[in-house]
Design a protein around this motif. Sequence first.
Motif, mmCIF file in Angstrom:
data_model
loop_
_atom_site.group_PDB
_atom_site.id
_atom_site.type_symbol
_atom_site.label_atom_id
_atom_site.label_comp_id
_atom_site.label_asym_id
_atom_site.label_seq_id
_atom_site.Cartn_x
_atom_site.Cartn_y
_atom_site.Cartn_z
ATOM 1 N N VAL A 138 -28.149 9.974 -2.250
ATOM 2 C CA VAL A 138 -26.728 9.620 -2.336
ATOM 3 C C VAL A 138 -25.911 10.393 -1.297
ATOM 4 C CG1 VAL A 138 -24.680 9.747 -3.822
ATOM 5 C CG2 VAL A 138 -26.834 8.868 -4.727
ATOM 6 N N ASP A 139 -26.192 11.675 -1.142
ATOM 7 C CA ASP A 139 -25.465 12.461 -0.135
ATOM 8 C C ASP A 139 -25.669 11.884 1.262
ATOM 9 O OD1 ASP A 139 -24.516 14.161 -2.078
ATOM 10 O OD2 ASP A 139 -25.926 15.787 -1.623
ATOM 11 N N TYR A 140 -26.898 11.536 1.581
ATOM 12 C CA TYR A 140 -27.193 10.976 2.901
ATOM 13 C C TYR A 140 -26.459 9.645 3.112
ATOM 14 C CZ TYR A 140 -29.711 8.981 6.836
ATOM 15 O OH TYR A 140 -30.013 8.400 8.035
ATOM 16 N N LEU A 141 -26.518 8.778 2.112
ATOM 17 C CA LEU A 141 -25.850 7.479 2.239
ATOM 18 C C LEU A 141 -24.327 7.629 2.344
ATOM 19 C CD1 LEU A 141 -27.997 5.354 -0.234
ATOM 20 C CD2 LEU A 141 -28.105 5.373 2.272
ATOM 21 N N ARG A 142 -23.766 8.578 1.616
ATOM 22 C CA ARG A 142 -22.319 8.832 1.713
ATOM 23 C C ARG A 142 -21.942 9.299 3.116
ATOM 24 N NH1 ARG A 142 -21.692 12.076 -3.896
ATOM 25 N NH2 ARG A 142 -21.425 10.294 -5.266
ATOM 26 N N LEU A 143 -22.727 10.219 3.657
ATOM 27 C CA LEU A 143 -22.449 10.722 5.006
ATOM 28 C C LEU A 143 -22.597 9.615 6.043
ATOM 29 C CD1 LEU A 143 -24.135 14.250 4.886
ATOM 30 C CD2 LEU A 143 -21.686 13.750 5.085
ATOM 31 N N LYS A 144 -23.605 8.771 5.896
ATOM 32 C CA LYS A 144 -23.799 7.650 6.827
ATOM 33 C C LYS A 144 -22.591 6.710 6.773
ATOM 34 C CE LYS A 144 -27.261 6.634 9.272
ATOM 35 N NZ LYS A 144 -27.348 6.938 10.705
ATOM 36 N N ALA A 145 -22.121 6.413 5.576
ATOM 37 C CA ALA A 145 -20.959 5.526 5.427
ATOM 38 C C ALA A 145 -19.714 6.172 6.036
ATOM 39 C CB ALA A 145 -20.740 5.200 3.951
ATOM 40 N N ALA A 146 -19.529 7.467 5.818
ATOM 41 C CA ALA A 146 -18.374 8.168 6.384
ATOM 42 C C ALA A 146 -18.439 8.156 7.909
ATOM 43 C CB ALA A 146 -18.318 9.599 5.861
ATOM 44 N N LYS A 168 -17.437 4.742 9.260
ATOM 45 C CA LYS A 168 -15.991 4.494 9.140
ATOM 46 C C LYS A 168 -15.169 5.438 10.011
ATOM 47 C CE LYS A 168 -16.109 2.540 4.530
ATOM 48 N NZ LYS A 168 -15.563 2.578 3.180
#
Length: 111
Positions: free
Chosen positions: A62-70, A73
Motif C-alpha cells: 500500500v505504501d508503494y502504491l500510494r507513493l507511485k500515485a503521488a 499526480k
Amino acid sequence: FEENKVAGNQLLALGKDGLQDLGVTQKGLLYFLLKEIKKLEEMDECPVTFIEHSPYCFGKIVDYLRLKAAFKKGLISFDPARPIVREAEKGRFEKVVKYFFPGESSQFILN
C-alpha cells in the motif's frame, strides 16, 4: 493460536493432541475446532488458495502504491523505489504480491 504463531495450513495439521498442546482444554471447544478443521480440510481439496494475511506485507504494498500515485499526480518529485522487504518476509511478500497482482502485473511491484 497467535501466541504460538499457528497460521494457514498449519491449522489443518493439528489434531486433538495438537490442540490440547496449544492449551485448548474445554471438550466442547476442542470438538468444535476439530469439526471446523475437518471442514477446512474438505475445502482444501477444492482449488482455493489460502493466503496468509500479513500486515507488514500489505503495508509495504500500500505504501508503494500510494507513493507511485503521488508521483504520477506530481505531488512528490521522486519516482519511488521498489519496496525494501526484510529478508525473513521476502517469500511471504512475493506470495502476497503474486496472489493479488497475478501474472505480469506482479512485476510492477516485485521488479
